[in-house]
Enzyme design. Sequence first.
Site, PDB file in Angstrom:
ATOM      1  N   ASN A  79       0.872  -1.071  -0.060  1.00  0.00           N
ATOM      2  CA  ASN A  79      -0.083   0.119  -0.093  1.00  0.00           C
ATOM      3  C   ASN A  79       0.862   1.109  -0.179  1.00  0.00           C
ATOM      4  O   ASN A  79       0.366   2.283  -0.394  1.00  0.00           O
ATOM      5  CB  ASN A  79      -1.002   0.031   1.154  1.00  0.00           C
ATOM      6  N   GLU A 107       7.862   0.918  15.895  1.00  0.00           N
ATOM      7  CA  GLU A 107       8.684   1.430  15.062  1.00  0.00           C
ATOM      8  C   GLU A 107       8.758   2.995  15.236  1.00  0.00           C
ATOM      9  O   GLU A 107       8.068   3.470  15.738  1.00  0.00           O
ATOM     10  CB  GLU A 107       8.505   1.018  13.415  1.00  0.00           C
ATOM     11  N   CYS A 118      -3.392   1.346   6.631  1.00  0.00           N
ATOM     12  CA  CYS A 118      -3.864   0.903   7.695  1.00  0.00           C
ATOM     13  C   CYS A 118      -4.221   1.697   8.884  1.00  0.00           C
ATOM     14  O   CYS A 118      -4.999   1.293   9.717  1.00  0.00           O
ATOM     15  CB  CYS A 118      -2.575   0.043   8.037  1.00  0.00           C
ATOM     16  N   GLU A 150       3.830  -4.672  12.160  1.00  0.00           N
ATOM     17  CA  GLU A 150       2.996  -3.578  11.865  1.00  0.00           C
ATOM     18  C   GLU A 150       1.856  -4.367  11.134  1.00  0.00           C
ATOM     19  O   GLU A 150       2.181  -4.447   9.882  1.00  0.00           O
ATOM     20  CB  GLU A 150       3.557  -2.544  11.446  1.00  0.00           C
TER      21      GLU A 150
HETATM   22  P1  NAD Z   1       0.269  -9.348   3.279  1.00  0.00           P
HETATM   23  O1  NAD Z   1       0.369 -10.121   4.558  1.00  0.00           O
HETATM   24  O2  NAD Z   1      -0.375 -10.203   2.189  1.00  0.00           O
HETATM   25  O3  NAD Z   1       1.890  -9.232   2.710  1.00  0.00           O
HETATM   26  C1  NAD Z   1       3.088  -8.477   3.156  1.00  0.00           C
HETATM   27  C2  NAD Z   1       4.260  -8.898   2.725  1.00  0.00           C
HETATM   28  O4  NAD Z   1       4.616 -10.086   3.425  1.00  0.00           O
HETATM   29  C3  NAD Z   1       4.552  -9.035   1.232  1.00  0.00           C
HETATM   30  O5  NAD Z   1       5.697  -8.651   0.961  1.00  0.00           O
HETATM   31  C4  NAD Z   1       4.149 -10.503   0.923  1.00  0.00           C
HETATM   32  O6  NAD Z   1       4.924 -10.966  -0.122  1.00  0.00           O
HETATM   33  C5  NAD Z   1       4.831 -11.157   2.215  1.00  0.00           C
HETATM   34  N1  NAD Z   1       4.295 -12.294   2.451  1.00  0.00           N
HETATM   35  C6  NAD Z   1       3.249 -12.999   2.370  1.00  0.00           C
HETATM   36  N2  NAD Z   1       3.107 -14.140   2.752  1.00  0.00           N
HETATM   37  C7  NAD Z   1       4.265 -14.336   3.617  1.00  0.00           C
HETATM   38  C8  NAD Z   1       4.940 -15.330   4.466  1.00  0.00           C
HETATM   39  N3  NAD Z   1       4.128 -16.541   4.641  1.00  0.00           N
HETATM   40  N4  NAD Z   1       5.697 -15.107   5.182  1.00  0.00           N
HETATM   41  C9  NAD Z   1       6.476 -14.066   4.880  1.00  0.00           C
HETATM   42  N5  NAD Z   1       6.150 -13.164   4.042  1.00  0.00           N
HETATM   43  C10 NAD Z   1       5.134 -13.172   3.479  1.00  0.00           C
HETATM   44  O7  NAD Z   1      -0.063  -7.701   3.370  1.00  0.00           O
HETATM   45  P2  NAD Z   1      -0.441  -7.113   2.205  1.00  0.00           P
HETATM   46  O8  NAD Z   1      -1.839  -7.485   1.594  1.00  0.00           O
HETATM   47  O9  NAD Z   1       0.727  -6.575   1.382  1.00  0.00           O
HETATM   48  O10 NAD Z   1      -0.554  -5.491   2.837  1.00  0.00           O
HETATM   49  C11 NAD Z   1      -1.982  -5.189   3.437  1.00  0.00           C
HETATM   50  C12 NAD Z   1      -2.043  -5.305   4.927  1.00  0.00           C
HETATM   51  O11 NAD Z   1      -0.764  -4.405   5.595  1.00  0.00           O
HETATM   52  C13 NAD Z   1      -3.274  -4.693   5.542  1.00  0.00           C
HETATM   53  O12 NAD Z   1      -3.842  -5.512   6.549  1.00  0.00           O
HETATM   54  C14 NAD Z   1      -2.498  -3.512   6.247  1.00  0.00           C
HETATM   55  O13 NAD Z   1      -3.486  -3.031   7.423  1.00  0.00           O
HETATM   56  C15 NAD Z   1      -1.230  -3.836   6.737  1.00  0.00           C
HETATM   57  N6  NAD Z   1      -0.695  -2.631   6.857  1.00  0.00           N
HETATM   58  C16 NAD Z   1      -0.129  -2.325   8.112  1.00  0.00           C
HETATM   59  C17 NAD Z   1       0.661  -1.191   8.310  1.00  0.00           C
HETATM   60  C18 NAD Z   1       1.012  -0.691   9.646  1.00  0.00           C
HETATM   61  O14 NAD Z   1       1.915  -0.095   9.746  1.00  0.00           O
HETATM   62  N7  NAD Z   1       0.404  -1.381  10.732  1.00  0.00           N
HETATM   63  C19 NAD Z   1       1.024  -0.504   7.188  1.00  0.00           C
HETATM   64  C20 NAD Z   1       0.783  -0.645   5.876  1.00  0.00           C
HETATM   65  C21 NAD Z   1       0.016  -2.007   5.952  1.00  0.00           C
END
Ligand code: NAD
Length: 500
Positions: free
Chosen positions: A170, A481, A302, A268
């Site tokens: 995102n 962080e 998020c 996060e």
């Molecule tokens: P996601 O969990 O699908 O993927 C995030 C990252 O993890 C990607 O690089 C992905 O390739 C990797 N990944 C996927 N499966 C994995 C595994 N089994 N082991 C290790 N890595 C793996 O999340 P997304 O759809 O890319 O992002 C959206 C989510 O992120 C939402 O839930 C949002 O709220 C959250 N988010 C949180 C923050 C925060 O600061 N709290 C900021 C931005 C987004």
Amino acid sequence: RALVAASQLTLKYEHTIKANDFVLAGAATTADFIPPNAHVRLRMEGQESEVYSQAPDSDERDVDNAVQAAQRAFPTWSKTSLEKRYEILIKISQLIEKNKDELVALEINDTGKAYDIVSHVDIPRSSSNFRFFATGIMHFASESHHMPEGGLNYTMRDPIGVVACISPWNFPLYLFTWKIAPALAAGNTVIGKPSEVTPMTAFRFSQICQEAGLPAGVLNIIHGVGKKVGNAISEHKNIKAISFTGSTQTAKTIASIAAPMFKKISFELGGKNPNVIFADCNWDKMIATTLRSSFSNSGQVCLCGSRIFIQESIYEKFKTYFLDKVKNLKVGDPMDKETKFGSMVSKPHFDKVMGCIELAKKEGGKILAGGKQLKLTGRCANGYFIEPTVIEGLPQNCRTNNEEIFGPVVTLQPFKTEAEAVELANAVEYGLSATLWTQDVNRAHQVAAKLECGVVWVNDWMVRDLRTPFGGKKSSGVGKEGGWESLRFFTEPKNIYVGI
Ligand code: NAD
């Protein structure tokens, strides 16, 4: 847009795929088949999709090679003087600034985000992440205390070794650099894993790091699918810490693999953030900011305040004003500088958000605005745009009010008293952020203290000061962080006592 991840599907120039399959143009293993920058037409459930770029489909062997490179680079990088590290990190920051226009275009193409947010937030913040932590590490001192008996008690902070930084789609470059900058500043060597959905700026960033003089092996960027590459990262015994931003579900997988190896983790995660509006709020600022906190980045932040609680006495007035503004929001071509709201990042995510809207209807929700796909013309004709959507009338315990949607969808709910507002705000498993609107200073502090979340904004939203701790409570995260918190995470304290 039809997007992108690594798969063998690109072995053929024309291939029919299912909507939920991601297609990556030219994974590393398929480089012989698709030349770089080729525009390859794919048919996606009858729709034509155009492949605009390539990124490698890495696997366990790539992760292992990267870890070995990072291990080789660690002894030298961790002993490189702070001044030299500062110099290289500042250079990276400057090169991000210098290449801003190109990075903005890449990010928009990859994400469908609007020009406004990418040019004002994503890329400038990526640059300031490096500037901030380059400067921060110069001031991040070890602590020492003279003891009454004359001894000297001091604590060193050592870099950890090889660490992993895994980021979501995102804010692709912003969140990637938010982790990598402090990890490098603190003297670690890094395995960086950007989202497979948005790999392009991470790739360009790797070139920038080379140009800035970052030595080989210090930063190793691995593209690829989360399950394959991500699991290989979590499983690798020589990666000692994982900083992850993404979904709560993925974090559970990482934790289950990493915990038995006692890896240090910082998570996060998702949010379902309350926006609590009291009758004594500053009306104009509240309305303008609530539009942003509801629909910024098409709700794919998020921190978006997706649950809006309004004090009963102003509920109807709020509804009238807010809906009037929502109906006039301009969703459009992300490259157009006037556009404030772009598309969903991908077809699967579009389907997910539309599914959530359908679920809300079944759960008794009344759609007050939006609720449908928005069809644009021209080059955006195939884009996955959704109308800003406002829903009311849902019971508190339904899925819509409890699960993260991550799209341009908010729910409205009235409350009577301060106590009720706090109860509603805290009623979900998430605890990332909250926004409060009141001009009563006592109430502001009292309510803020009672909210179960990591960040509270009073009379504002998403003010991010890089010096302050950032992160969620409950299912929204583990660890913090930002500022010293990032540098603490990426270092290990070692206490030494010298009897004198
Ligand atoms: P996601 O969990 O699908 O993927 C995030 C990252 O993890 C990607 O690089 C992905 O390739 C990797 N990944 C996927 N499966 C994995 C595994 N089994 N082991 C290790 N890595 C793996 O999340 P997304 O759809 O890319 O992002 C959206 C989510 O992120 C939402 O839930 C949002 O709220 C959250 N988010 C949180 C923050 C925060 O600061 N709290 C900021 C931005 C987004």
